[in-house]
Design an enzyme around this catalytic site. Structure first.
Site, mmCIF file in Angstrom:
data_model
loop_
_atom_site.group_PDB
_atom_site.id
_atom_site.type_symbol
_atom_site.label_atom_id
_atom_site.label_comp_id
_atom_site.label_asym_id
_atom_site.label_seq_id
_atom_site.Cartn_x
_atom_site.Cartn_y
_atom_site.Cartn_z
ATOM 1 N N GLU A 135 81.217 49.362 108.272
ATOM 2 C CA GLU A 135 80.973 49.403 109.711
ATOM 3 C C GLU A 135 81.094 48.012 110.323
ATOM 4 O OE1 GLU A 135 77.108 48.940 111.320
ATOM 5 O OE2 GLU A 135 76.158 49.651 109.463
ATOM 6 N N LYS A 142 65.280 52.563 108.236
ATOM 7 C CA LYS A 142 64.332 51.498 108.524
ATOM 8 C C LYS A 142 62.896 52.000 108.366
ATOM 9 C CE LYS A 142 67.478 48.493 110.073
ATOM 10 N NZ LYS A 142 68.694 49.262 110.102
#
Length: 785
Positions: free
Chosen positions: A54, A196
């Site tokens: 990415e 996360k």
């Protein structure tokens, strides 16, 4: 047989949707809205291991130029582990799969600018549509955006840092990352370190289950219960839905999912390395504080995650950033291994379907075991059209050694009178490491002077090779013609110097350059034939067989060749072939090597080797010597007047003259005594009729001779008298000299060789005074070329 025809039945009802399982070649919207590099197209077609990367991490995670360095590093990690990186982003309003190095620099340089967007699935139509309307914006693709574009290109494995997820309080805010829904509808396997820690991990896993996404965590050596990782910490307190033991098992799951035409993706959670993992209790407290601070600040929606990440970075004192970098690299390595295993499995299935035996992919082919860069030729010496088009046309190819140099300078401290280290015991020293190698030094000098150069060499499958490649790239030299070889050691050189920086002892491991079975012709000839550089520079670190292959390639194509002898012992390799097999070298005008730059000892060694190979007994050598018009009497007096009696007594001018039929220009480096130029002039050379050069004309040939006009000899005084106390290192001075000469000769309108020798001497002095193997200060000489 194509993999798609073996594994799956076409699904016509889905052909027009993004969930189509059709391969890239049948449905990807290339051209105006999406461009896939030729390298990636070819890799997909050949079932090579590809890893999608990415770009949001570069455009919205790290500042420029750190983001550029990270992008280059992660691509190198993929290549060094045997894969092909496909960095994905939007550049100038066009979605790109397989960004070139230049495109990556352009995209990363736009980080932080208002028109640089974060691109998810929903944004692709918008930004590419604006591009169609000539509003050309840049964007880093998120996990969702990268997955979609990877699938359109036929890529099945994507490695990243951390996944988005369900935010805390999502039952009220409906804040759920698009990454999760993309996993539910796009068949790409994502390797990440979970999501996360500040997200709602149990609800994230529930949501992925609802979306039909298989979630597994790599055991990473653990037994018993394995938690789904929480990005910065290995344990989240939430058990993983399933556990996968190794990369091959993960690859088998991807193959099965693909074969069954399941249109959802797979998530493989790869825990942060244990040495970088932040304890769960510590991380929980930090996250609670960061979330509370975000609520107080009113940070919601798309601003919430960046705010919390920044606050976590502050509260951990930067420890979270260190962990972030470590897990990203770990995931890229693991993703590459998964892609490699998937490629093997796919090839096995194709072979079984065709009833054929698949060749063992681990067996070395032509001794090339793995390319260090996608632009490196494959086993057949082929390169993709993409590789051909994305680099500047080089004016010079340098083929030689790339090594890790360790310099150990004896450092006696306050011990009076101690100059040299003691043998057979430990000595205090200042030890520094850099990349070296004669070929690399020459290429660096040429690069510094803005002459386009391509460096060709071999590195091993070891940490030294990885270091060498990274440092080469950092210098701005392309690694595209390096070849990585399994079961080989990257060249290394260790110099032990006394307190005055004079060499006491050196150890060199250049075995990787000395394999006579290495097929130079198959590997690099296609590049040289296609690009036709003006010069090919060879150093003598190659074994004699390889060196002869290089010379034959250059001669066949018509490229001028320069030879750097390297050392007394290795200088002989140029003439290592027996006399009856010396046609590759040839003599004027059919010579192969146009220029050589030995020192006086190397010149003597070359002369001895040529004599022992009976090259001075060849009839064509005698014909050329006779044609030069050299006097049979009184030569010593003339040679002494041009040079000096010391050189004549040593035989240096005489040896260079006898080598002229084989090498028509010889620049002998004499250290603090200067440089001796010996050159066979062609008919019509201006120096033959110039009064200013008359004193340097050793002989005049018969005016009717078609190829030889005379012999020119000139002793150049040193550019500067350098005091011993000003000399930091003698390593690289000679390499700098040749690099500057070639950089000048390769220009569109080159200066005379006489001018270039004097400029090159200045550059050598700069390197003598520098700790670098090639002083960056030589860039100041660019205007003199």
């Amino acid at each position: 047989m194509r993999l798609s025809s073996v594994w799956r039945t076409p699904l016509p009802s889905l052909r027009t949707g993004y969930r189509s399982c059709a391969p890239f070649s049948t449905r990807a919207p290339t051209g105006r809205f999406l461009r896939v590099s030729d390298e990636i197209k070819e890799a997909v077609h050949s079932n090579k291991p590809i890893v999608a990367l990415e770009t949001t991490i570069y455009t919205h995670g790290f500042p420029y130029p750190q983001n550029t360095a990270l992008a280059s590093h992660l691509e190198s990690v993929v290549r060094l582990n045997g894969g092909i990186p496909a960095t994905i982003g939007v550049l100038n309003g066009v979605a790109r799969v397989g960004l070139s190095p230049e495109e990556i620099v352009e995209l990363t340089a736009s980080a932080g600018k208002p028109d640089t967007r974060k691109i998810s699935r929903r944004d692709l139509g918008y930004i590419c549509g604006l591009g169609f309307m000539q509003r050309k914006l840049n964007g880093g693709t998120t996990i969702a955006g990268t997955m979609l574009l990877a699938h359109l290109a036929g890529i099945k494995v994507f490695a990243t840092g951390g996944l988005g997820g369900v935010h805390r309080g999502a039952e009220n805010s409906m804040d759920i990352s698009a990454d999760l829904t993309e996993l539910g509808r796009t068949p790409v396997a994502v390797i990440s370190s979970g999501c996360k820690s500040f997200l709602d991990i149990p609800r994230t896993l529930e949501y992925l289950e609802t979306q039909g996404v298989g979630v597994s965590t790599f055991a990473d050596g653990r037994e018993g219960r394995v938690d789904f990782p929480a990005f910065w910490t290995r344990d989240s307190g939430v058990p993983s839905p399933s556990v996968v033991e190794d990369e091959r098992t993960a690859a088998a799951m991807i193959a099965a999912q693909d074969s069954l035409s399941i249109s959802s993706g797979l998530l493989f959670a790869s825990p942060v390395p244990s040495q970088h993992s932040i304890p769960k209790t510590q991380m929980d407290a930090i996250i609670a504080q960061a979330v509370l601070d975000a609520e107080k600040a009113g940070s919601t929606g798309s601003d919430n995650t960046p705010f919390i990440l920044a606050r976590i970075r502050q509260l951990t004192g930067g420890q979270s950033v260190t962990a972030n970098r470590a897990l990203i690299e770990t995931n890229v390595v693991r993703g590459t291994r998964v892609a490699l295993e998937l490629s093997k499995i796919e090839k096995d299935i194709i072979a079984q379907a065709d009833g054929a035996q698949l060749q063992d992919s681990s067996r070395p082919v032509l001794s090339i075991d793995r390319a260090a860069d996608n632009r490196i030729p494959n086993a057949q010496g082929e390169m993709s059209e993409f590789a051909r088009g994305r680099e500047l046309q080089p004016d010079v190819f340098v083929a030689g050694s790339l090594a890790i140099d360790l310099s150990c300078d004896f450092s006696p401290g306050k011990k009076v009178g101690a100059i040299s280290p003691q043998l057979q015991t430990s000595n205090p020293a200042q030890i520094s490491q850099d990349i070296g190698g004669v070929g690399q030094n020459i290429a660096t000098a040429i690069h510094y002077l803005e002459t386009r150069v391509q460096f060709c060499s071999v590195i091993g499958d070891d940490s030294a090779g990885s270091t060498a490649m990274e440092r080469l790239t950092a210098k701005g030299l392309s690694p595209s013609a390096l070849v990585r070889r399994l079961s080989a050691r990257t060249a290394q050189y260790v110099a032990v110097n006394d307190a005055q920086k004079n060499l006491v002892l050196a150890m060199a491991d250049m075995a990787i350059m000395e394999d006579c079975n290495f097929k130079i012709d198959n590997v690099w000839r296609p590049q040289l034939e296609r690009r036709k550089p003006r010069w090919l520079v060879l150093d003598a670190n190659w074994d004699p067989c390889s060196l002869q292959q290089w010379i034959k390639i250059g001669k066949d194509i018509g490229i001028k060749i320069a030879f750097e002898p390297v050392s007394v012992a290795k200088s002989k390799t140029l003439f290592a072939s027996p006399a009856d097999d010396s046609s590759v070298l040839g003599v004027l005008p059919d010579h192969a090597v146009s220029l050589a730059t030995p020192n006086s000892l190397e010149l003597a060694s070359m002369h001895t080797a040529a004599r022992e190979a009976e090259l001075f007994e060849r009839e064509d050598w005698w014909q050329t010597i006779d044609a030069m018009g050299l006097s049979s009497s009184g030569s010593r007096e003339k040679l002494t007047s041009i040079t000096n009696s010391i050189l004549v007594d040593q035989g240096t001018p005489q040896q260079s003259i006898q080598l002229l039929p084989l090498i028509p220009t010889i620049l002998t480096k004499l250290g603090d005594k200067g440089v001796l130029m010996t050159q066979a002039l062609r008919p019509g050379d201006d120096r033959l009729s110039s009064p200013a050069h008359a004193k340097y004309i050793l002989s005049y040939a018969d005016p009717t001779h078609p190829t030889i006009g005379g012999v020119y000899m000139r002793l150049f005084a040193p550019a500067e008298r350098v005091l011993p106390t000003d000399i930091i290192s003698v390593n690289g001075a000679g390499d700098t000299f040749l690099g500057i000469v070639i950089a000048g000769l390769a220009k569109d309108r080159p200066r005379t060789l006489i001018d270039l020798v004097q400029v090159a001497q200045q550059g050598s002095v700069m390197t003598l005074k520098s700790r670098e193997a090639v002083s960056p200060k030589i860039k100041e000489l660019q205007h003199l070329l």
